[in-house]
Design an enzyme around this catalytic site. Structure first.
Site, short mmCIF file in Angstrom:
data_model
loop_
_atom_site.label_atom_id
_atom_site.label_comp_id
_atom_site.label_asym_id
_atom_site.label_seq_id
_atom_site.Cartn_x
_atom_site.Cartn_y
_atom_site.Cartn_z
CE LYS A 1 -4.55 0.79 2.33
NZ LYS A 1 -5.06 0.85 3.41
O1 G3P Z 1 -9.10 1.63 4.39
C1 G3P Z 1 -9.04 3.00 4.79
C2 G3P Z 1 -9.76 3.13 6.02
O2 G3P Z 1 -8.74 2.46 7.16
C3 G3P Z 1 -9.87 4.48 6.56
O3 G3P Z 1 -11.05 4.64 7.19
O4 G3P Z 1 -12.71 5.06 8.80
O5 G3P Z 1 -10.37 5.72 9.25
O6 G3P Z 1 -11.68 6.63 7.18
P1 G3P Z 1 -11.47 5.59 8.15
#
Ligand code: G3P
Length: 221
Positions: free
Chosen positions: A83
């Site tokens: 990633k």
């Molecule tokens: O895969 C991306 C994710 O980890 C981000 O999620 O909820 O932290 O915006 P969030």
């Protein structure tokens, strides 16, 4: 649509994996930082638990550092996808890593133009962050739709991975649009299956069955 879990928690991953519908896992430094233990060992354990693409993120911010880290991560297990953040140095690193045949998930995508460049650099996945756009009063799902529309015109070997999905309707919307993958926390994954009418409907079926059996037993007796 493939379903990925967005977590580095092995307990959550094991519990969901047994259902047989989890196709892969995405992690990021924040998620790994929540777990105790060596991040690389956790990644390898995740790879042994789910036989699908497992994203592990680089933390270097220069292209050379990202490439070195990416090579190392990819060497940990065949399931690892590297990633890489969608910044200038990340684009350079993606080109190099993809040229070596390593799968790259370009992350932190917030615009269709970023996704276009990521695909051109050879990324195997682009990760538009839906919830984080919603957080700033911008329609996150519209970004997923834009990327799908752009990719539909071309022949990129790049999957649209809808990320930062915060609830079941995000998942449903992504699937309706034809996103290749949706990644979500375990709590969102669990909410996909639950429906109160399923539970009450099943209860009624079983109650009726028991009543019928009792009636039959009374007649026979
Ligand atoms: O895969 C991306 C994710 O980890 C981000 O999620 O909820 O932290 O915006 P969030």
């Amino acid at each position: 649509m493939k379903i990925f879990l967005d977590t580095a928690n092995l307990k959550e991953i094991r519990e969901a994996a047994v259902l047989g519908v989890v196709d892969g896992i995405t992690t990021n430094p924040s998620l790994l930082a929540r777990e105790s233990g060596d991040p690389e060992q956790i990644l390898v354990e995740i790879c042994k638990t789910v036989d699908g693409p497992i994203s592990g993120e680089v933390v270097a911010t220069d292209a050379e550092g990202m490439v070195q880290e990416g090579r190392h991560l990819a060497s940990l297990h065949k399931n690892i996808v590297v990633k890489v953040p969608c910044i200038t140095e990340g684009l350079k690193a993606t080109k190099v890593l993809a040229g070596e045949g390593k799968r790259v998930n370009m992350t932190l995508i917030f615009s269709p133009s970023q996704a276009l460049l990521a695909a051109k650099a050879g990324a195997r996945y682009v990760s538009p962050f839906v919830g984080r756009l919603d957080d700033i009063s911008t329609e996150g799902m519209a970004l997923v739709a834009d990327i799908i529309e752009i990719f539909d015109h071309y022949d990129f070997d790049c999957e649209v991975l809808a990320a930062s999905l915060r609830g079941p309707m995000h998942v449903v919307e992504a699937a309706k649009m034809g996103a290749d993958v949706g990644t979500m926390p375990a709590s969102v994954f669990a909410s996909l299956l639950k429906h109160p009418l399923t539970d009450s409907g099943l209860k009624r079926f079983l109650d009726d069955w028991e009543k019928a059996k009792a009636l039959l037993a009374a007649k026979v007796g």
